[in-house]
Each structure stands twice: as C-alpha cells, then as structure tokens.
Design an enzyme around this catalytic site. Structure first.
Site, PDB file in Angstrom:
ATOM      1  N   LYS A  73      44.943  32.486  42.516  1.00  0.00           N
ATOM      2  CA  LYS A  73      43.651  31.963  41.963  1.00  0.00           C
ATOM      3  C   LYS A  73      43.963  30.459  41.947  1.00  0.00           C
ATOM      4  O   LYS A  73      44.558  29.899  41.203  1.00  0.00           O
ATOM      5  CB  LYS A  73      43.299  32.538  40.577  1.00  0.00           C
ATOM      6  N   SER A 122      36.082  36.657  37.261  1.00  0.00           N
ATOM      7  CA  SER A 122      35.899  35.350  38.073  1.00  0.00           C
ATOM      8  C   SER A 122      37.142  35.503  39.161  1.00  0.00           C
ATOM      9  O   SER A 122      36.980  34.562  40.066  1.00  0.00           O
ATOM     10  CB  SER A 122      36.007  34.094  37.111  1.00  0.00           C
ATOM     11  N   SER A 126      38.209  39.065  33.752  1.00  0.00           N
ATOM     12  CA  SER A 126      37.977  38.464  35.105  1.00  0.00           C
ATOM     13  C   SER A 126      39.348  39.150  36.096  1.00  0.00           C
ATOM     14  O   SER A 126      39.262  38.623  37.269  1.00  0.00           O
ATOM     15  CB  SER A 126      38.140  36.804  34.822  1.00  0.00           C
TER      16      SER A 126
HETATM   17  N1  GLN Z   1      32.699  37.262  32.854  1.00  0.00           N
HETATM   18  C1  GLN Z   1      33.442  36.726  31.637  1.00  0.00           C
HETATM   19  C2  GLN Z   1      32.785  35.341  31.583  1.00  0.00           C
HETATM   20  O1  GLN Z   1      31.906  34.895  32.320  1.00  0.00           O
HETATM   21  C3  GLN Z   1      34.973  36.706  31.819  1.00  0.00           C
HETATM   22  C4  GLN Z   1      35.354  35.677  32.485  1.00  0.00           C
HETATM   23  C5  GLN Z   1      36.911  35.553  32.593  1.00  0.00           C
HETATM   24  O2  GLN Z   1      37.673  36.713  32.399  1.00  0.00           O
HETATM   25  N2  GLN Z   1      37.343  34.334  33.025  1.00  0.00           N
HETATM   26  O3  GLN Z   1      33.137  34.462  30.658  1.00  0.00           O
END
Ligand code: GLN
Length: 487
Positions: free
Chosen positions: A79, A154, A178
């Site tokens: 990532k 994400s 995420s």
């Molecule tokens: N969807 C969540 C957010 O937008 C989690 C994102 C994540 O775990 N990085 O914050």
C-alpha cells in the site's frame, strides 16, 4: 499448476523443491499485472527490473544452499502509505506526488529481511481516508470480481492486487476497517493486528491511536506467514509492544477445541443486506458443526462507535496532517504573496475533498469551546466500547459478525453521500477503537457474484487464536480458493 492465484505456501514449497524459481514466480505475477491491471488499476508503481533482480538473488542464494527467509522470494504488493526507500510513496495524494522517502518503514525492512520482494506500490484512498479507493488523486481501482464495483477502501489496491492474482500477498493499513472491508469486498483474507503488534514507523500517519499495518493474502496461511514476518517490537515506535511474537504458522492447523463464538445481539439491525446476514448465519452453523459453541453477547455501546470514530479519527488527522505545510515536504504552491498564503494555497491544492473534510471536522472538534463536548466525550465513549469487549471476552474466544453491511457497492454509488460511506464501517471500527485484532475471511458469494466476508475479532494479542479459528472455517468451506474470472 498456475503460479498466479496459488497460495503463498504452495509457491514456497514449489520453490523449495526446485520445481519453480523466484524469478519465474515474479515474472508470472508481473505478466498478470500486464494482463489485468489496465482493467483493475491497482498499481501506482511497478519496477519490474528491480523485483526480478531481487528474485534472482534469492534464487542464487537458494541454489548455493544458503538459508532463505520465510517469505522466500514471494512477490508482495505494498500500500502506498508505507515509506519505501528510494521508491515514490504518494499516499495517493497530490500532496506527496513527488515524495521519495530516504528510508524504509520498519515493516519494509522486516519484509526484506524475510526475503519478501515488493512487486509494486498500490492504490488507496488519499491518506487512507475512505472506504472505496475513489478518493485517490490518481486513479480508481476496480473490484476484480466486477469492475463496475468498488474494491472497498482504503486499502483497495492491496485487496484488488491479491484478488486479481497479481500478488499472493500484500500489505495494507487499517484505521477503521481499511484492511477488513476491502478484503470482504474482494474475496480475500485481510487482517488487522492488535494495536501495537506491528510497528507504525514509516507508516504515513492518519490517526495514530488507531492505525495498524496488516496482511492481505489469498488464504489464511498466507496472512499468518506475512504477519509473523512483520510483527514485533520496534524501538522506533514507542506504541509497539515488547511482547514475543508467536509462530502463527506453526499452530495454525491445530483446531480450537471448545471454541466459544460470540454473536452480538446489536449487530442484526435494519440496514444489513440479507445475503450478507444469511452468509454470516450460515458461517455460525459451520462453526457449530465443527464443535464450537455459539454464545449470545451484548456490546451495548457499539451503537456509538461510528460517531466516536468520526470524531477521534479526524481530530488526530487534523493534527497529523498539519505537517504538510509546503515547507517540510510535500507540494508547494507556485504563486503566493505571503507565507500564510503559501501555506493555504499549498494545502488547498495538495489535498482532496475528503481529506479537507476530515481536517475541518477535526480542527473543529479540537477547538477551544468544543473539545469537551466532542473530542473528550468521544474518548470516554471509546473507553466504554473497550469495557464492553473486555466483558465479552470473559465469555467468548472470538466474536463473529459481518465485516460490512453490504457487498461491494458500485463505483460512484456512495461517493456523494459521506455519511452513507461512513456507515459502511459500522462492524469494523470498534476493533480499532478498542485496539483489538480482527480478520475478514471469505465466506460466500452473492447471487450477483460478489464476495461476502466473515469478520472475527479477538481479545488483544490473541492473533494466534484468531488465525486458528479462521483456518478451521477455511478448511471446512474452501471459500478462500475461489478466484474471479477477470473478464
Ligand atoms: N473508512 C474509514 C475512514 O474513512 C476507515 C479508513 C481506514 O481504516 N484507513 O476513515
């Protein structure tokens, strides 16, 4: 047998037996990127030459009878939130478009020490804020099971890379879901370790008290293998915990006798997709047939988790992202008349809409006059959520639930409705707030052909138990061996 789509353990054993080489494995996955990634759009950066050179080095050492690390030359997608020395690390943001870190994140050092090889850097929501990978400044990653649908986010690039068989393993980060939500959307295994289990040094910070790096894999064994390689205390991250790392792979195949599985009564409310609910209920039956006991439990404060998270995470983000001022690093605007204007233009040009929304929310909830009503109150709620789990884990070994209320939504489906997007995290967020480990494993496929995951959570540092429970399910059902057709 095809090298792409094969689990990590199979690739390793073929290499050890001399039936294939790390170069062949790498080349097969690079070819798969060439064949599929114009459709899937998971990769931001691929350096085939360097990856093949590293693979050749592993082969030479293996041939010479030298000892090879446990990742044995496997290709791993990374990532783009993890700092990679000499390789662009953008966080899918204009702000860091030209950032090339002078050092490796600790997890990258560990990965290299274990002879894992980075095949490429993969797409994500900008600064890991989002649930669809649509917030990337560069491209929208597609779900390999149906390219009209989102891979989740994400870490959408990391999940899509494994699902599209361009890497057997990948790394992602999980702040509110995420890793687990994209794993559920893409039909792969994704695991968020306990807060403090894996070093955050060199992980670009979003919300420091919630962020954790973790593995994706095409089976549970692969997740165990990769976690084992990256876990452990790091002097460079004071929140990493000095606790021995067990061999997750060694105990994996021992089924758990008398396993108690918690079913949370607050989880089955309106808004959950029927097929997702049915799949999870079927998974409970699978566990029962394996001798597990199902126990009803209650997490009374879980209904506040989304609200608490969307105060705490933006508050920390607003503080962490203050460093991108156009001076230290990152994008700097070209035209300005004063220093203040330089800051504001650089940030205005460098950050996307969702990141700006989070910074504004966080700045507001931390400001004098509001910090008590929002931020400090959210911290108290966070404590209550953790207390609920502490009580629950006195009665059960793991908690089983949906990973997210729906299967992969269509690209564009939720992007204009931030609240609906935030609600996608309803089952994942509480593990981050409480610091618990969690895993999403494939548990079914919807009528429309989209994967459905099952989430398991355990008490802090019970990764071993979590992986063994996941492995029991995998062996019984075989869902992790399903691959998309990619046409
Ligand atoms: N969807 C969540 C957010 O937008 C989690 C994102 C994540 O775990 N990085 O914050």
């Amino acid at each position: 047998m095809s090298l792409v789509g094969a689990p990590a353990s199979e690739l390793l054993s073929l290499m050890e037996k001399g039936e294939t080489t790390a170069v062949e494995v790498m080349q097969a996955h690079l070819d798969q990127i060439n064949q599929t990634d114009d459709k899937v759009d998971a990769y931001l950066h691929v350096d085939a030459e360097t990856a093949l050179k590293k693979a050749a080095d592993v082969d030479a050492r293996r041939k010479a009878g030298e000892s090879i690390g446990p990742l044995g030359g496997l290709p791993i997608a990374i990532k783009d939130v993890l700092c990679t020395k000499g390789v662009p690390t953008t966080c899918s943001s204009r702000m860091l478009e030209n950032f090339v870190p002078p050092y490796d994140a600790t997890v990258m050092q560990k990965l290299t020490a274990a002879d894992g090889i980075m095949i490429g850097k993969v797409n994500m929501d900008e600064f890991a804020m989002g649930s669809s990978t649509e917030n990337s400044a560069f491209k929208k990653t597609k779900n390999p099971w149906n390219i009209e649908h989102s891979p989740g986010g994400s870490s959408g690039g990391s999940a899509a890379a494994v699902a599209a068989m361009t890497a057997p393993l990948s790394l992602g980060s999980d702040t509110g879901g995420s890793i687990r939500q994209p794993a559920h959307f893409c039909g792969v295994v994704g695991m968020k370790p306990t807060y403090g289990r894996v070093s955050r040094y060199g992980l670009v910070a979003f919300a420091s008290s919630l962020d954790q790096v973790g593995p994706f894999a095409n089976d549970v064994q692969g997740a165990a293998l990769l976690l084992e390689a990256i876990a452990g205390h790091d002097q460079l991250d004071s929140t990493s915990v000095p606790k021995e790392v067990p061999s997750y792979t060694a105990s994996l195949d021992e089924p758990l006798k008398g396993l108690k599985i918690g079913i949370v009564k607050e989880h089955y409310v309106e808004g959950i997709n029927e097929e997702v609910e049915q799949t999870v209920r079927d998974a409970y039956k699978v566990y029962e047939s394996l001798g597990a006991e199902l126990v009803d439990i209650s997490l009374p404060n879980s209904k506040y988790c989304v609200a608490a998270y969307y105060i705490i995470a933006p508050a920390e983000a607003s503080s962490n992202l203050a460093r991108y001022d156009g001076v230290h690093y990152g994008h700097r605007a070209e035209n300005f008349d004063s220093m203040i204007e330089m800051y504001s233009r650089s940030r205005g040009e460098g950050f996307g809409t969702e990141v700006k929304r989070r910074i504004m929310l966080g700045t507001y909830t931390l400001s004098a006059g509001y910090i008590d009503a929002y931020y400090l109150k959210a911290l108290r709620v966070r404590r209550l959520i953790r207390n609920d789990f502490d009580e629950a884990f006195k009665k059960v070994d793991v908690i089983a639930s949906p990973t997210s209320p729906n299967t992969a939504f269509k690209i564009g489906g939720l992007i204009n409705d931030p609240l609906a997007m935030y609600l996608e995290d309803i089952y994942t967020i509480s593990a981050n707030l409480a610091g618990l480990p969690g895993i999403s494993i494939p548990a079914g496929i919807s009528k429309a052909g989209l994967p459905i995951g099952l989430q398991l959570l355990a008490a802090p540092f019970e990764e071993e138990k979590l992986l063994r429970a996941a492995r029991m399910f995998e062996k019984e059902t075989g869902w992790t061996s399903k691959r998309p057709t990619l046409n």
